[in-house]
Design a protein around this motif. Structure first.
Motif, mmCIF file in Angstrom:
data_model
loop_
_atom_site.group_PDB
_atom_site.id
_atom_site.type_symbol
_atom_site.label_atom_id
_atom_site.label_comp_id
_atom_site.label_asym_id
_atom_site.label_seq_id
_atom_site.Cartn_x
_atom_site.Cartn_y
_atom_site.Cartn_z
ATOM 1 N N PHE A 278 0.848 -1.187 0.000
ATOM 2 C CA PHE A 278 0.000 0.000 0.000
ATOM 3 C C PHE A 278 0.890 1.246 0.000
ATOM 4 O O PHE A 278 0.920 2.032 0.940
ATOM 5 N N SER A 279 1.607 1.398 -1.083
ATOM 6 C CA SER A 279 2.600 2.460 -1.212
ATOM 7 C C SER A 279 2.918 2.624 -2.680
ATOM 8 O O SER A 279 2.646 1.740 -3.494
ATOM 9 N N ASN A 280 3.540 3.761 -3.020
ATOM 10 C CA ASN A 280 4.070 3.899 -4.372
ATOM 11 C C ASN A 280 5.365 3.123 -4.534
ATOM 12 O O ASN A 280 5.822 2.876 -5.648
ATOM 13 N N GLY A 281 5.980 2.704 -3.410
ATOM 14 C CA GLY A 281 7.228 1.966 -3.456
ATOM 15 C C GLY A 281 7.433 1.148 -2.204
ATOM 16 O O GLY A 281 6.611 0.313 -1.855
ATOM 17 N N TYR A 282 8.530 1.445 -1.496
ATOM 18 C CA TYR A 282 8.883 0.694 -0.288
ATOM 19 C C TYR A 282 7.899 0.956 0.852
ATOM 20 O O TYR A 282 7.331 2.047 0.968
ATOM 21 N N THR A 283 7.756 -0.067 1.721
ATOM 22 C CA THR A 283 7.146 0.123 3.023
ATOM 23 C C THR A 283 8.257 0.315 4.051
ATOM 24 O O THR A 283 9.439 0.143 3.745
ATOM 25 N N MET A 284 7.868 0.622 5.265
ATOM 26 C CA MET A 284 8.851 0.826 6.333
ATOM 27 C C MET A 284 9.685 -0.432 6.565
ATOM 28 O O MET A 284 10.906 -0.354 6.753
ATOM 29 N N VAL A 285 9.049 -1.608 6.531
ATOM 30 C CA VAL A 285 9.812 -2.833 6.806
ATOM 31 C C VAL A 285 10.722 -3.217 5.646
ATOM 32 O O VAL A 285 11.728 -3.894 5.845
ATOM 33 N N ASP A 286 10.401 -2.773 4.435
ATOM 34 C CA ASP A 286 11.339 -2.967 3.323
ATOM 35 C C ASP A 286 12.638 -2.221 3.604
ATOM 36 O O ASP A 286 13.736 -2.739 3.383
ATOM 37 N N ALA A 287 12.512 -0.979 4.088
ATOM 38 C CA ALA A 287 13.700 -0.191 4.406
ATOM 39 C C ALA A 287 14.493 -0.842 5.529
ATOM 40 O O ALA A 287 15.726 -0.904 5.483
ATOM 41 N N ILE A 288 13.798 -1.354 6.536
ATOM 42 C CA ILE A 288 14.480 -1.989 7.664
ATOM 43 C C ILE A 288 15.201 -3.255 7.216
ATOM 44 O O ILE A 288 16.345 -3.514 7.608
ATOM 45 N N ALA A 289 14.528 -4.061 6.396
ATOM 46 C CA ALA A 289 15.165 -5.292 5.899
ATOM 47 C C ALA A 289 16.458 -4.961 5.167
ATOM 48 O O ALA A 289 17.493 -5.613 5.373
ATOM 49 N N GLU A 290 16.429 -3.951 4.328
ATOM 50 C CA GLU A 290 17.614 -3.582 3.567
ATOM 51 C C GLU A 290 18.726 -3.084 4.482
ATOM 52 O O GLU A 290 19.906 -3.403 4.288
ATOM 53 N N LEU A 291 18.371 -2.323 5.514
ATOM 54 C CA LEU A 291 19.363 -1.837 6.461
ATOM 55 C C LEU A 291 19.986 -2.981 7.260
ATOM 56 O O LEU A 291 21.157 -2.905 7.662
ATOM 57 N N LEU A 292 19.235 -4.039 7.487
ATOM 58 C CA LEU A 292 19.754 -5.212 8.180
ATOM 59 C C LEU A 292 20.586 -6.110 7.266
ATOM 60 O O LEU A 292 21.172 -7.093 7.711
ATOM 61 N N GLY A 293 20.619 -5.773 5.973
ATOM 62 C CA GLY A 293 21.360 -6.584 5.014
ATOM 63 C C GLY A 293 20.577 -7.768 4.485
ATOM 64 O O GLY A 293 21.139 -8.655 3.845
ATOM 65 N N LEU A 294 19.275 -7.787 4.727
ATOM 66 C CA LEU A 294 18.416 -8.872 4.262
ATOM 67 C C LEU A 294 17.801 -8.527 2.913
ATOM 68 O O LEU A 294 17.657 -7.352 2.564
ATOM 69 N N PRO A 295 17.398 -9.539 2.151
ATOM 70 C CA PRO A 295 16.615 -9.263 0.941
ATOM 71 C C PRO A 295 15.212 -8.816 1.337
ATOM 72 O O PRO A 295 14.805 -8.974 2.497
#
Length: 401
Positions: free
Chosen positions: A108-125
């Motif tokens: 429900f976004s034009n792009g990333y959600t908050m948890v997408d950003a967190i996953a990337e910061l943690l080094g996860l896909p």
């Protein structure tokens, strides 16, 4: 929070819902009084990615800092779990996902959600939805985490029933248990327990228990509970649910508070003068306070567990207080929607969204834009105790029991 599917019935239902919830009020006092900030919120627009990405990885670039992340929540974090449901709460069509590399996915976004950003910061896909993980040919997709979030879902099982299909938190926990059964044979019981103990469990529930339960005229909830009683009821259920996750092996919890909803486009649209509705935020404030207290209590009573509280309410309030500091110039309407403030009916298929999405705080009637989501994810990951209590996600990932 949730958005509609494509049918005419959906549109009519959402018109009724948009017109029938909480009565908007205007108060003369400041809506977002400034808190004693410790300067831990990302500074300026340069800290928010413009197109699907935070530009950072966890673990110092040497791989993920945690084995996996498991996400439980509502439409703020749903990445496609409602796609196959008979539900009015779906976002698997354009212009949702217009700035996401994979196009519309159910976010429900034009792009990333908050948890997408967190996953990337943690080094996860980016995590697979439970649908994707369940349908995968192998269990490899679930080994680094799964997203179980469902639009319109709540802490209470009956929350969101106006949208028909959704996956309440209790069922999301059952779906996680199914995942454990699937991957136990691959990892072995001992290795699975060790992996779960070092993994992040992100839980963001409660918004719909207000928007799509307590504030809905076709629910009897307000006649049964006053605001304080209702927040107590929710936290009692929440405590049991989080304890269930603990009993399944979860140890590192990120508990996201309910964000400010007074100024979302849908609330402004309900007000004859297009103003915010502080009474809505006053209703959810006791819930957030009790959730923070619950975090303290569970930290004291669950051995070898650590729970942190993410103050989404304060983070959203900061962006609304000082939008220009973060590169936003449009604060009072959605980028995509119909009616006053583009908030009466939320983003329908193939509506033309605003072209300058990076300047908008709100993507649709209820949800933030990608840039706001990335800002929130960064603040939760590395912010100070004014935003992430008693530690941030980066510290939680490195925490040693």
């Amino acid at each position: 929070m949730a958005a509609p599917s494509t049918s005419t019935a959906t549109v009519l239902l959402l018109v009724l819902l948009a017109c029938g919830g909480a009565t908007a009020q205007v108060f003369p006092r400041p809506l977002f009084p400034r808190a004693p900030w410790n300067f831990t919120f990302p500074n300026g627009p340069g800290d928010a990615a413009g197109a699907s990405g935070t530009g950072a990885t966890g673990g110092g670039g040497g791989g993920p800092s945690v084995p996996a992340m498991f996400v439980f929540g509502d439409s703020l974090t749903d990445n496609g779990n409602n796609n196959d449901l008979t539900s009015l709460a779906k976002a698997n069509y354009l212009p949702y996902g217009i700035d996401f590399a994979g196009g519309p996915t159910g976010r429900f976004s034009n792009g990333y959600t908050m948890v997408d950003a967190i996953a990337e910061l943690l080094g996860l896909p980016l995590l697979p939805s439970n649908n994707e993980a369940s349908n995968a040919d192998s269990d490899a997709g679930a080994l680094q985490g799964v997203n179980y979030a469902s639009a319109a879902a709540g802490i209470l099982d009956n929350t969101g029933q106006n949208f028909v299909g959704r996956i309440p938190f209790n069922q999301q926990i059952k779906n996680f248990q199914t995942t454990l059964n699937q991957i136990k044979g691959k990892l072995g019981a001992g290795k699975l327990a060790s992996s779960l103990g070092r993994s992040i469990f992100y839980v963001g529930m409660g918004s719909n228990d207000y928007l799509n339960n307590y504030l809905m005229p076709n629910y009897n909830t307000r006649n049964e509970y006053n605001g304080d009683q209702y927040s107590t009821l929710l936290v009692q259920h929440y405590t049991k649910q989080l304890t269930s996750l603990y009993n399944l092996g979860a140890r590192r919890f990120v508990i996201a508070g309910v964000g400010s909803m007074a100024c979302i486009p849908n609330m402004r649209a309900r007000n004859p003068t297009n103003m915010c509705s502080p009474d809505v935020d006053e209703l959810i404030a006791p819930f957030n306070s009790k959730v923070k207290g619950m975090v303290d209590s569970l930290n004291a009573n669950l051995p070898r567990a650590k729970l942190i509280y993410i103050d989404n309410f304060e983070m959203i309030s900061e962006v609304l207080r000082s939008p220009f500091n973060y590169g936003f110039s449009v604060v009072d309407r959605g980028c995509c929607g119909i009616g006053r403030n583009r908030g009466v009916i939320t983003c329908l298929p193939f509506l033309r969204p605003c072209p300058n999405r990076n300047t908008y705080i709100f993507w649709d009637a209820f949800h933030p834009t990608e840039r706001v989501n990335v800002l929130l994810g960064k603040a939760a990951y590395s912010g100070g105790t004014d935003l992430a209590y008693p530690m941030n996600i980066q510290q939680l990932a490195a925490w040693q029991p």
